[in-house]
Design a protein around this motif. Structure first.
Motif, PDB file in Angstrom:
ATOM      1  N   MET A   1       3.194  -5.710   5.238  1.00 54.10           N
ATOM      2  CA  MET A   1       3.771  -4.398   5.104  1.00 54.10           C
ATOM      3  C   MET A   1       2.679  -3.456   4.605  1.00 54.10           C
ATOM      4  O   MET A   1       1.952  -3.762   3.684  1.00 54.10           O
ATOM      5  CB  MET A   1       4.945  -4.438   4.132  1.00 54.10           C
ATOM      6  N   SER A   2       2.564  -2.330   5.180  1.00 53.43           N
ATOM      7  CA  SER A   2       1.570  -1.346   4.782  1.00 53.43           C
ATOM      8  C   SER A   2       2.213  -0.277   3.916  1.00 53.43           C
ATOM      9  O   SER A   2       3.310   0.188   4.184  1.00 53.43           O
ATOM     10  CB  SER A   2       0.944  -0.698   6.011  1.00 53.43           C
ATOM     11  N   ILE A   3       1.515   0.102   2.856  1.00 49.43           N
ATOM     12  CA  ILE A   3       1.982   1.111   1.917  1.00 49.43           C
ATOM     13  C   ILE A   3       1.012   2.275   1.952  1.00 49.43           C
ATOM     14  O   ILE A   3      -0.203   2.092   1.827  1.00 49.43           O
ATOM     15  CB  ILE A   3       2.040   0.545   0.480  1.00 49.43           C
TER      16      ILE A   3
ATOM     17  N   THR B   1      -3.651   3.781   4.125  1.00 44.02           N
ATOM     18  CA  THR B   1      -2.659   2.714   4.146  1.00 44.02           C
ATOM     19  C   THR B   1      -3.307   1.413   3.689  1.00 44.02           C
ATOM     20  O   THR B   1      -4.398   1.053   4.145  1.00 44.02           O
ATOM     21  CB  THR B   1      -2.097   2.557   5.569  1.00 44.02           C
ATOM     22  N   TYR B   2      -2.604   0.713   2.778  1.00 46.50           N
ATOM     23  CA  TYR B   2      -3.085  -0.551   2.227  1.00 46.50           C
ATOM     24  C   TYR B   2      -1.941  -1.552   2.186  1.00 46.50           C
ATOM     25  O   TYR B   2      -0.787  -1.200   2.385  1.00 46.50           O
ATOM     26  CB  TYR B   2      -3.621  -0.356   0.800  1.00 46.50           C
ATOM     27  N   ASN B   3      -2.283  -2.809   1.873  1.00 48.94           N
ATOM     28  CA  ASN B   3      -1.264  -3.825   1.646  1.00 48.94           C
ATOM     29  C   ASN B   3      -1.790  -4.829   0.639  1.00 48.94           C
ATOM     30  O   ASN B   3      -2.929  -4.737   0.199  1.00 48.94           O
ATOM     31  CB  ASN B   3      -0.849  -4.512   2.962  1.00 48.94           C
ATOM     32  N   GLY B   4      -0.960  -5.754   0.249  1.00 44.32           N
ATOM     33  CA  GLY B   4      -1.374  -6.789  -0.692  1.00 44.32           C
ATOM     34  C   GLY B   4      -0.806  -6.582  -2.078  1.00 44.32           C
ATOM     35  O   GLY B   4      -0.030  -5.666  -2.343  1.00 44.32           O
TER      36      GLY B   4
ATOM     37  N   SER C   1      -2.098  -5.548  -4.829  1.00 45.61           N
ATOM     38  CA  SER C   1      -2.427  -4.318  -5.550  1.00 45.61           C
ATOM     39  C   SER C   1      -1.460  -3.193  -5.199  1.00 45.61           C
ATOM     40  O   SER C   1      -1.259  -2.270  -5.994  1.00 45.61           O
ATOM     41  CB  SER C   1      -3.865  -3.884  -5.258  1.00 45.61           C
ATOM     42  N   MET C   2      -0.847  -3.259  -4.044  1.00 44.04           N
ATOM     43  CA  MET C   2       0.148  -2.256  -3.658  1.00 44.04           C
ATOM     44  C   MET C   2       1.558  -2.700  -4.056  1.00 44.04           C
ATOM     45  O   MET C   2       2.422  -1.876  -4.336  1.00 44.04           O
ATOM     46  CB  MET C   2       0.087  -1.990  -2.155  1.00 44.04           C
TER      47      MET C   2
ATOM     48  N   HIS D   1       5.330  -1.427  -7.435  1.00 43.43           N
ATOM     49  CA  HIS D   1       6.737  -1.413  -7.016  1.00 43.43           C
ATOM     50  C   HIS D   1       7.553  -2.430  -7.808  1.00 43.43           C
ATOM     51  O   HIS D   1       8.650  -2.132  -8.286  1.00 43.43           O
ATOM     52  CB  HIS D   1       6.849  -1.692  -5.511  1.00 43.43           C
ATOM     53  N   VAL D   2       7.018  -3.621  -7.971  1.00 47.52           N
ATOM     54  CA  VAL D   2       7.714  -4.655  -8.726  1.00 47.52           C
ATOM     55  C   VAL D   2       7.838  -4.236 -10.194  1.00 47.52           C
ATOM     56  O   VAL D   2       8.883  -4.432 -10.822  1.00 47.52           O
ATOM     57  CB  VAL D   2       6.995  -6.019  -8.591  1.00 47.52           C
TER      58      VAL D   2
END
Length: 67
Positions: A1-3, A13-16, A18-19, A23-24
């Motif tokens: 999923m890209s954030i 746009t990043y994922n992983g 660190s993104m 949110h959690v």
């Protein structure tokens, strides 16, 4: 999923993890606000048990956090 995230001069746009971590953390804060008597272990258990499974844990960890 890209954030999508802000970067100098615009967005990227990043994922992983660190993104995912912010949110959690936000959902954990919402749980703690609603149930202030819970300790960190109980909050973590709640997040893990309510996460939507996305696939194998190697690629997707515990899944999608469910606010």
């Amino acid at each position: 999923m890209s954030i999508q995230s802000t970067v100098p001069g615009g967005y990227s746009t990043y994922n992983g993890t660190s993104m995912a971590a912010p949110h959690v953390t936000g959902v954990a804060a919402l749980v703690w606000e609603t149930y202030p008597e819970l300790d960190n272990v109980q909050i973590r258990t709640t997040l893990n048990e309510s996460a939507a499974v996305l696939g194998d844990s190697i690629s997707y960890g515990n899944g999608l956090v469910n606010a």
